[in-house]
Design an enzyme around this catalytic site. Structure first.
Site, PDB file in Angstrom:
ATOM      1  N   PRO A 129       0.848  -1.185   0.000  1.00 60.61           N
ATOM      2  CA  PRO A 129       0.000   0.000   0.000  1.00 60.61           C
ATOM      3  C   PRO A 129       0.892   1.246   0.000  1.00 60.61           C
ATOM      4  O   PRO A 129       1.945   1.257   0.637  1.00 60.61           O
ATOM      5  CB  PRO A 129      -0.801  -0.114   1.305  1.00 60.61           C
ATOM      6  CG  PRO A 129      -0.059  -1.067   2.155  1.00 60.61           C
ATOM      7  CD  PRO A 129       0.777  -1.941   1.260  1.00 60.61           C
TER       8      PRO A 129
ATOM      9  N   GLY B  46       2.227   4.971   0.692  1.00 61.79           N
ATOM     10  CA  GLY B  46       2.156   6.078   1.654  1.00 61.79           C
ATOM     11  C   GLY B  46       1.469   5.697   2.952  1.00 61.79           C
ATOM     12  O   GLY B  46       0.850   6.540   3.602  1.00 61.79           O
TER      13      GLY B  46
ATOM     14  N   GLY C 216       3.038   3.771   5.586  1.00 63.97           N
ATOM     15  CA  GLY C 216       3.930   3.362   6.671  1.00 63.97           C
ATOM     16  C   GLY C 216       4.540   1.994   6.466  1.00 63.97           C
ATOM     17  O   GLY C 216       5.162   1.450   7.375  1.00 63.97           O
TER      18      GLY C 216
ATOM     19  N   SER D 197       6.744   1.867   1.153  1.00 64.72           N
ATOM     20  CA  SER D 197       6.581   1.805  -0.309  1.00 64.72           C
ATOM     21  C   SER D 197       7.675   2.601  -1.022  1.00 64.72           C
ATOM     22  O   SER D 197       8.236   2.131  -2.019  1.00 64.72           O
ATOM     23  CB  SER D 197       5.187   2.292  -0.728  1.00 64.72           C
ATOM     24  OG  SER D 197       4.945   3.596  -0.230  1.00 64.72           O
ATOM     25  N   SER D 198       8.020   3.796  -0.514  1.00 66.47           N
ATOM     26  CA  SER D 198       9.056   4.579  -1.201  1.00 66.47           C
ATOM     27  C   SER D 198      10.432   3.957  -0.964  1.00 66.47           C
ATOM     28  O   SER D 198      11.295   3.971  -1.851  1.00 66.47           O
ATOM     29  CB  SER D 198       9.035   6.035  -0.739  1.00 66.47           C
ATOM     30  OG  SER D 198       9.365   6.126   0.632  1.00 66.47           O
TER      31      SER D 198
ATOM     32  N   ASP E 140      14.030   3.436   6.905  1.00 65.74           N
ATOM     33  CA  ASP E 140      13.135   2.654   6.056  1.00 65.74           C
ATOM     34  C   ASP E 140      13.908   1.916   4.959  1.00 65.74           C
ATOM     35  O   ASP E 140      13.777   0.702   4.802  1.00 65.74           O
ATOM     36  CB  ASP E 140      12.071   3.557   5.422  1.00 65.74           C
ATOM     37  CG  ASP E 140      11.095   4.129   6.435  1.00 65.74           C
ATOM     38  OD1 ASP E 140      11.257   3.871   7.633  1.00 65.74           O
ATOM     39  OD2 ASP E 140      10.161   4.849   6.008  1.00 65.74           O
TER      40      ASP E 140
HETATM   41  C1  MEV Z   1       8.746   6.829   8.731  1.00 66.54           C
HETATM   42  O1  MEV Z   1       8.582   5.501   8.224  1.00 66.54           O
HETATM   43  C2  MEV Z   1       9.536   6.823   9.993  1.00 66.54           C
HETATM   44  C3  MEV Z   1       9.769   8.183  10.634  1.00 66.54           C
HETATM   45  O2  MEV Z   1      10.504   7.938  11.844  1.00 66.54           O
HETATM   46  C4  MEV Z   1      10.518   9.124   9.737  1.00 66.54           C
HETATM   47  C5  MEV Z   1      11.991   8.736   9.538  1.00 66.54           C
HETATM   48  O3  MEV Z   1      12.523   7.911  10.261  1.00 66.54           O
HETATM   49  O4  MEV Z   1      12.575   9.332   8.630  1.00 66.54           O
HETATM   50  C6  MEV Z   1       8.465   8.862  11.047  1.00 66.54           C
END
Ligand code: MEV
Length: 295
Positions: free
Chosen positions: A87, A89, A91, A94-95, A138
């Protein structure tokens, strides 16, 4: 990187998505976080072709897509095709999976060997184009695979794969509304949440101890606490809170939002078969699925 004129055929790159088990947002400020890969992911195919490079086809539709990929795809000679089961955007990386899969596809086409350090450095340019100034967790996890402890330092990322732990059984609920990572991170910075972020950072150590002890109920309690602290820094939503409450009521040991928040997914941790829990959540109208973390 230029594609040698001798390059023919196609290069293929694959990368899994991820979920952050504990420590999102705090990781931006140098605290440790733990994240793991999931069995959904992205495949990128890079085909040598004449003329300017570009996207041939994509299951991801986002105006930032080509500007982001242009940092890792040579300007001439490559057509890029993207297929993702993640999915977008929400969490689940995906990017990040797109970044790593593209770097791998281009290297495959060019016949270039890759190290983790190269993947991480190149993937960062894609992640920055999407998210501003991300911590790098990520795409590091998507590139390394498994369950990983990550910390950002001025000298570069410090990563450890948490070896010898069984994959964690999760039920993931998608609230159906994507979140915007750059906006959520900027909001936390504006609100100045240092003390709460430090408490989240401290939880990560406790989660690792409980994981190594095989104490899943303790991990569940810590995930609940992590969700409360994420709510306190203003990144949860009524839908994410409701999803966590329903995950707990359906039998999960603990539940939290995952990623930047403001939308996206929440997950619950299980020590029993996932299917009845998934069915109970679907009966309540949630888009729910079982996934293993860190497999
Ligand atoms: C985003 O998946 C995780 C955050 O901690 C942002 C980041 O680590 O760059 C919210």
């Amino acid at each position: 990187m230029a594609i040698p004129s001798s390059a023919v055929g196609a290069g293929v790159g694959r990368a899994p998505g991820k979920l952050i088990l504990c420590g999102e947002h705090a990781v931006v400020y140098g605290h440790a976080a733990i994240a793991g890969t999931v069995s959904l992911g992205t495949v990128v195919t890079a085909v040598a072709r004449p003329g300017p490079s570009g996207i041939t086809e994509s299951s991801i539709h986002d105006e930032r897509l080509w500007p982001a990929l242009a940092g890792v795809v040579p300007p001439e000679g490559v057509g890029v095709s993207i297929t993702s089961t993640l999915p977008i955007g929400c969490g689940m990386g995906s990017s990040a999976a797109l970044a790593v899969a593209t770097v791998r596809a281009i290297a495959d086409l060019a016949g270039e060997p890759l190290t983790f350090a190269i993947e991480h450095a190149r993937g960062f340019s894609v992640e920055r184009a999407f998210h501003g100034n991300p911590s790098g967790i990520d795409h590091a996890v998507c590139a390394l695979g498994g369950l990983v402890r990550y910390r950002r330092t001025p000298e570069g990322p410090v990563l450890d794969r948490l070896e010898g732990l069984p994959p964690l059984r999760l039920v993931v609920v998608n609230t159906g509304k994507p979140g915007n990572t750059a906006e959520m991170v900027a909001g936390v910075r504006e609100r100045g949440c240092e003390a709460t972020l430090a408490r989240i950072g401290a939880l990560v150590g406790d989660v690792e101890v409980a994981l190594r002890a095989g104490d899943l109920p303790a991990v569940g309690h810590l995930l609940d606490e992590n969700h409360r602290l994420l709510d306190a820094i203003g990144v949860s939503t009524p839908a994410l809170d409701a999803a966590c409450a329903d995950l707990r009521a359906a039998g999960c040991l603990g539940a939290k939002l995952a990623g930047a928040g403001g939308g996206g997914v929440a997950f619950g941790l299980l020590s029993r078969p996932a299917e009845p829990v998934v069915q109970a959540l679907r009966a309540k109208g949630w888009d729910a699925r079982a996934l293993d973390l860190g497999a």
